[in-house]
Scaffold this motif. Structure first.
Motif, PDB file in Angstrom:
ATOM      1  N   GLU A  93     -10.048   9.606   9.799  1.00  0.00           N
ATOM      2  CA  GLU A  93     -10.306   9.743   8.364  1.00  0.00           C
ATOM      3  C   GLU A  93      -9.088  10.237   7.594  1.00  0.00           C
ATOM      4  O   GLU A  93      -9.149  10.421   6.375  1.00  0.00           O
ATOM      5  CB  GLU A  93     -11.487  10.687   8.141  1.00  0.00           C
ATOM      6  N   GLY A  94      -7.974  10.465   8.301  1.00  0.00           N
ATOM      7  CA  GLY A  94      -6.737  10.874   7.631  1.00  0.00           C
ATOM      8  C   GLY A  94      -6.579  12.373   7.471  1.00  0.00           C
ATOM      9  O   GLY A  94      -5.789  12.822   6.646  1.00  0.00           O
ATOM     10  N   PRO A 132       0.828  -1.215   0.000  1.00  0.00           N
ATOM     11  CA  PRO A 132       0.000   0.000   0.000  1.00  0.00           C
ATOM     12  C   PRO A 132       0.859   1.261   0.000  1.00  0.00           C
ATOM     13  O   PRO A 132       1.788   1.381   0.788  1.00  0.00           O
ATOM     14  CB  PRO A 132      -0.802  -0.129   1.305  1.00  0.00           C
ATOM     15  N   GLN A 167      -0.849   8.411  -0.240  1.00  0.00           N
ATOM     16  CA  GLN A 167      -1.159   9.572  -1.056  1.00  0.00           C
ATOM     17  C   GLN A 167      -1.398  10.748  -0.115  1.00  0.00           C
ATOM     18  O   GLN A 167      -2.257  10.701   0.761  1.00  0.00           O
ATOM     19  CB  GLN A 167      -2.387   9.311  -1.930  1.00  0.00           C
ATOM     20  N   LEU A 215      -4.081   9.204   2.724  1.00  0.00           N
ATOM     21  CA  LEU A 215      -4.730   7.896   2.665  1.00  0.00           C
ATOM     22  C   LEU A 215      -3.784   6.918   2.002  1.00  0.00           C
ATOM     23  O   LEU A 215      -2.769   7.297   1.420  1.00  0.00           O
ATOM     24  CB  LEU A 215      -6.066   7.969   1.911  1.00  0.00           C
ATOM     25  N   THR A 216      -4.111   5.642   2.075  1.00  0.00           N
ATOM     26  CA  THR A 216      -3.305   4.610   1.431  1.00  0.00           C
ATOM     27  C   THR A 216      -4.106   4.004   0.290  1.00  0.00           C
ATOM     28  O   THR A 216      -5.341   4.087   0.257  1.00  0.00           O
ATOM     29  CB  THR A 216      -2.909   3.498   2.419  1.00  0.00           C
ATOM     30  N   THR A 217      -3.386   3.398  -0.639  1.00  0.00           N
ATOM     31  CA  THR A 217      -4.054   2.766  -1.777  1.00  0.00           C
ATOM     32  C   THR A 217      -4.893   1.572  -1.346  1.00  0.00           C
ATOM     33  O   THR A 217      -5.764   1.124  -2.087  1.00  0.00           O
ATOM     34  CB  THR A 217      -3.011   2.316  -2.810  1.00  0.00           C
ATOM     35  N   ALA A 218      -4.641   1.065  -0.149  1.00  0.00           N
ATOM     36  CA  ALA A 218      -5.411  -0.067   0.373  1.00  0.00           C
ATOM     37  C   ALA A 218      -6.505   0.399   1.340  1.00  0.00           C
ATOM     38  O   ALA A 218      -7.146  -0.417   2.002  1.00  0.00           O
ATOM     39  CB  ALA A 218      -4.489  -1.053   1.075  1.00  0.00           C
ATOM     40  N   ASP A 219      -6.716   1.735   1.407  1.00  0.00           N
ATOM     41  CA  ASP A 219      -7.731   2.317   2.290  1.00  0.00           C
ATOM     42  C   ASP A 219      -7.490   1.959   3.759  1.00  0.00           C
ATOM     43  O   ASP A 219      -8.435   1.862   4.550  1.00  0.00           O
ATOM     44  CB  ASP A 219      -9.143   1.883   1.878  1.00  0.00           C
ATOM     45  N   ALA A 220      -6.236   1.743   4.126  1.00  0.00           N
ATOM     46  CA  ALA A 220      -5.908   1.452   5.526  1.00  0.00           C
ATOM     47  C   ALA A 220      -5.914   2.749   6.324  1.00  0.00           C
ATOM     48  O   ALA A 220      -5.548   3.812   5.815  1.00  0.00           O
ATOM     49  CB  ALA A 220      -4.548   0.777   5.622  1.00  0.00           C
ATOM     50  N   SER A 221      -6.337   2.665   7.573  1.00  0.00           N
ATOM     51  CA  SER A 221      -6.412   3.854   8.417  1.00  0.00           C
ATOM     52  C   SER A 221      -5.023   4.345   8.800  1.00  0.00           C
ATOM     53  O   SER A 221      -4.142   3.553   9.141  1.00  0.00           O
ATOM     54  CB  SER A 221      -7.221   3.542   9.681  1.00  0.00           C
TER      55      SER A 221
END
Length: 221
Positions: free
Chosen positions: A181-182, A113, A116, A136-142
């Motif tokens: 939520e980043g 991941p 961004q 955020l990460t490309t894997a939508d990880a928190s």
């Protein structure tokens, strides 16, 4: 290469070269090319680096601490690498070798991941703004709890703007903690002596990722 330190492994020199290339690319990342609107349009990238190392390999005896003839028989020969300078003479216990190679930039592993990072600025009053950071990460990880380093790049601000920034132009916080939520934000205080249209370069860093934003100071109506 006079700036390459000596070492007992060839890896020492290759790592030194790789670190230098990484620092050069990081420096380029801090100076993106901006369009007429002050927005980032592109970043220069170093695709490859060719190198040539001329090394002198010498042997050095290492004797354990002790005394007497017994310890002398335990002496071990170690290979040491030194960069060759000019017309350096070669001893009987050394040899010179030339190593050529190319370091090529490879794409990141798509299975890992990637982060961004984005920056934006919202004007609050004539000389106060809010700098917003989103990651955020490309894997939508928190990324909750991750710390973003936010700074004003005064050197770039002076280069892109009308003059050097005034010392009292500052960020209220430099270390921002991302929420669930980043998101994170910090106040930007602009000096009363700052000229209209002055560029303020903001740079955020998170886990090796950097993002630069050029904010044009406008007092508005």
């Amino acid at each position: 290469m006079d700036d390459v330190a000596k070492g007992q492994n060839l890896d020492d020199f290759l790592i030194n070269l790789a670190e230098g290339l990484s620092k050069a690319q990081s420096r380029l990342n801090q100076y993106p090319v901006m369009n007429a609107m002050g927005q980032q349009s592109m970043v220069y990238h170093i695709p490859r680096m060719e190198f040539e190392l001329k090394l002198q390999m010498t042997t050095a005896n290492s004797t354990p601490v002790g005394s007497g003839r017994t310890s002398s028989r335990l002496a071990k020969a170690k290979l040491q690498f030194l960069p060759v300078k000019g017309s350096q003479q070669q001893s009987s216990s050394s040899a010179t070798s030339i190593i050529k190679g190319v370091m090529v930039a490879a794409p990141l592993d798509s299975t890992v991941p990637q982060i961004q990072l984005s920056l934006s600025v919202e004007r609050l009053s004539a000389r106060k703004a809010e700098v917003k950071v989103f990651a955020l990460t490309t894997a939508d990880a928190s990324l909750k709890g991750a710390v973003v380093e936010l700074n004003i790049d005064r050197e770039l601000s002076a280069k892109m703007g009308k003059s050097a920034l005034k010392p009292s132009t500052r960020l209220e916080r430099a270390a921002l903690v991302l929420d669930e939520e980043g998101y994170a934000s910090a106040g930007l205080v602009i000096s009363n002596q700052e000229a209209e249209g002055q560029i303020i370069a903001l740079i955020a860093d998170l886990f090796g990722q950097s993002q630069t934003l050029l904010y044009r100071f406008e007092q508005g109506r």
